[in-house]
Write a protein that holds these residues in place. Structure first.
Motif, short mmCIF file in Angstrom:
data_model
loop_
_atom_site.label_atom_id
_atom_site.label_comp_id
_atom_site.label_asym_id
_atom_site.label_seq_id
_atom_site.Cartn_x
_atom_site.Cartn_y
_atom_site.Cartn_z
N PRO A 42 -10.98 101.68 3.26
CA PRO A 42 -11.07 100.08 3.46
C PRO A 42 -12.77 99.45 2.49
O PRO A 42 -13.10 100.30 2.27
N ILE A 43 -11.92 98.31 1.85
CA ILE A 43 -13.31 97.58 1.29
C ILE A 43 -13.33 96.31 1.57
O ILE A 43 -12.58 95.81 2.27
N CYS A 44 -14.60 95.89 2.14
CA CYS A 44 -15.28 95.14 2.16
C CYS A 44 -15.72 93.50 2.26
O CYS A 44 -15.16 93.65 0.53
N CYS A 75 -20.02 100.37 0.16
CA CYS A 75 -21.63 99.91 0.98
C CYS A 75 -21.66 101.11 1.61
O CYS A 75 -22.98 101.13 2.61
N PHE A 76 -21.10 101.70 2.32
CA PHE A 76 -20.46 102.59 3.91
C PHE A 76 -20.76 101.68 5.06
O PHE A 76 -22.14 102.52 6.03
N LEU A 77 -21.10 100.64 5.16
CA LEU A 77 -21.57 99.94 6.59
C LEU A 77 -20.16 99.29 7.11
O LEU A 77 -19.14 99.43 7.09
N VAL A 78 -20.52 99.36 8.48
CA VAL A 78 -19.20 99.14 9.35
C VAL A 78 -19.14 97.58 9.52
O VAL A 78 -20.32 96.81 10.40
N HIS A 79 -18.45 96.90 9.44
CA HIS A 79 -17.80 95.38 9.96
C HIS A 79 -16.78 95.48 10.50
O HIS A 79 -15.55 96.48 11.05
N HIS A 80 -16.77 94.47 11.11
CA HIS A 80 -15.84 93.96 11.78
C HIS A 80 -13.91 93.24 11.05
O HIS A 80 -14.65 93.48 9.83
N ARG A 81 -12.97 94.02 11.89
CA ARG A 81 -11.82 93.65 10.62
C ARG A 81 -12.08 92.41 9.71
O ARG A 81 -10.77 92.43 8.79
N SER A 82 -12.23 91.49 10.62
CA SER A 82 -12.19 90.05 10.02
C SER A 82 -12.83 89.76 8.10
O SER A 82 -12.87 88.98 7.76
N GLN A 83 -14.05 90.67 7.68
CA GLN A 83 -14.89 91.31 7.47
C GLN A 83 -13.77 92.61 5.73
O GLN A 83 -14.04 92.41 4.59
N LEU A 84 -12.46 92.33 6.68
CA LEU A 84 -11.63 93.63 4.92
C LEU A 84 -11.05 92.87 4.55
O LEU A 84 -10.07 91.53 4.89
N VAL A 122 -33.13 101.48 19.19
CA VAL A 122 -32.17 100.57 19.99
C VAL A 122 -31.21 101.41 19.83
O VAL A 122 -31.29 102.59 20.11
N ARG A 123 -30.20 101.06 21.05
CA ARG A 123 -29.09 101.87 21.15
C ARG A 123 -27.41 102.00 20.23
O ARG A 123 -27.29 100.59 19.73
N VAL A 124 -27.39 102.84 19.94
CA VAL A 124 -26.59 102.50 19.18
C VAL A 124 -24.96 102.98 18.98
O VAL A 124 -24.39 104.03 20.24
N LEU A 125 -24.29 102.24 19.44
CA LEU A 125 -22.44 101.91 19.51
C LEU A 125 -22.21 102.97 18.42
O LEU A 125 -22.29 102.65 17.48
N PRO A 126 -20.98 103.42 18.93
CA PRO A 126 -20.33 103.80 18.04
C PRO A 126 -18.85 103.39 17.82
O PRO A 126 -18.75 102.18 18.21
N LYS A 127 -18.06 103.51 16.29
CA LYS A 127 -17.09 102.44 15.72
C LYS A 127 -16.47 102.09 16.68
O LYS A 127 -15.88 102.40 17.20
N GLN A 128 -15.76 100.37 16.97
CA GLN A 128 -15.34 99.80 17.79
C GLN A 128 -13.92 99.92 17.07
O GLN A 128 -13.97 100.56 16.06
N ALA A 129 -13.40 100.01 17.93
CA ALA A 129 -11.13 99.73 17.38
C ALA A 129 -11.18 98.33 16.38
O ALA A 129 -10.58 98.61 15.33
N ASP A 130 -11.50 98.12 17.11
CA ASP A 130 -12.00 96.45 15.70
C ASP A 130 -13.12 96.22 14.05
O ASP A 130 -13.25 95.27 14.18
N GLU A 131 -13.27 97.52 14.11
CA GLU A 131 -14.10 98.12 13.48
C GLU A 131 -13.59 98.92 12.35
O GLU A 131 -12.96 99.51 12.54
N PHE A 132 -14.23 98.44 11.07
CA PHE A 132 -14.21 99.78 9.56
C PHE A 132 -14.69 100.11 8.88
O PHE A 132 -15.99 99.55 9.40
N THR A 133 -15.21 101.24 8.52
CA THR A 133 -16.33 101.44 7.48
C THR A 133 -16.03 101.35 5.89
O THR A 133 -15.00 101.84 5.61
N CYS A 134 -16.37 100.24 5.42
CA CYS A 134 -16.46 99.95 4.00
C CYS A 134 -16.58 101.52 3.16
O CYS A 134 -18.21 102.27 3.31
N MET A 135 -15.31 101.49 2.35
CA MET A 135 -16.26 103.01 1.18
C MET A 135 -16.48 102.72 0.42
O MET A 135 -16.97 103.45 -0.63
#
Length: 98
Positions: A92-94, A75-84, A60-73
């Motif tokens: 940040p916590i999802c 679960c350490f998953l990358v989420h969209h800002r709407s999940q903050l 699969v193609r892996v994309l770097p974290k986008q400007a509108d995303e964050f990493t939950c501290m």
């Protein structure tokens, strides 16, 4: 194979009355059952824990974290800002971990 425990069991008289040809025919019917090929294809792609994956490449193609995303501290998953959900100690916590 599921077992119906409510069905009457065969007695010794019933077992003795089964002919050898009947038993062979039943065995052949059971062994001639259809095999679902999709199950084998799905299992073929599964890896067992501890398997050596050193020669495997990413499919699969892996994309770097986008400007509108964050990493939950939490679960350490990358989420969209709407999940903050909130920030705890500036981290940040999802919504799932909140």
């Amino acid at each position: 194979m599921a077992t119906d425990y409510d069905t009457p069991r065969k007695t010794d008289d019933d077992v003795d009355s089964d002919s050898l040809e009947e038993l062979k025919a039943r065995r052949n019917d059971k062994s001639a059952s259809n095999v679902d090929v999709d199950d084998f294809e799905a299992a073929e792609g599964m890896e067992l824990p501890g398997a050596d994956l050193s020669n495997e490449e990413l499919a699969v193609r892996v994309l770097p974290k986008q400007a509108d995303e964050f990493t939950c501290m939490s679960c350490f998953l990358v989420h969209h800002r709407s999940q903050l959900a909130r920030e705890k100690n500036g981290q940040p916590i999802c919504r799932d971990c909140d």
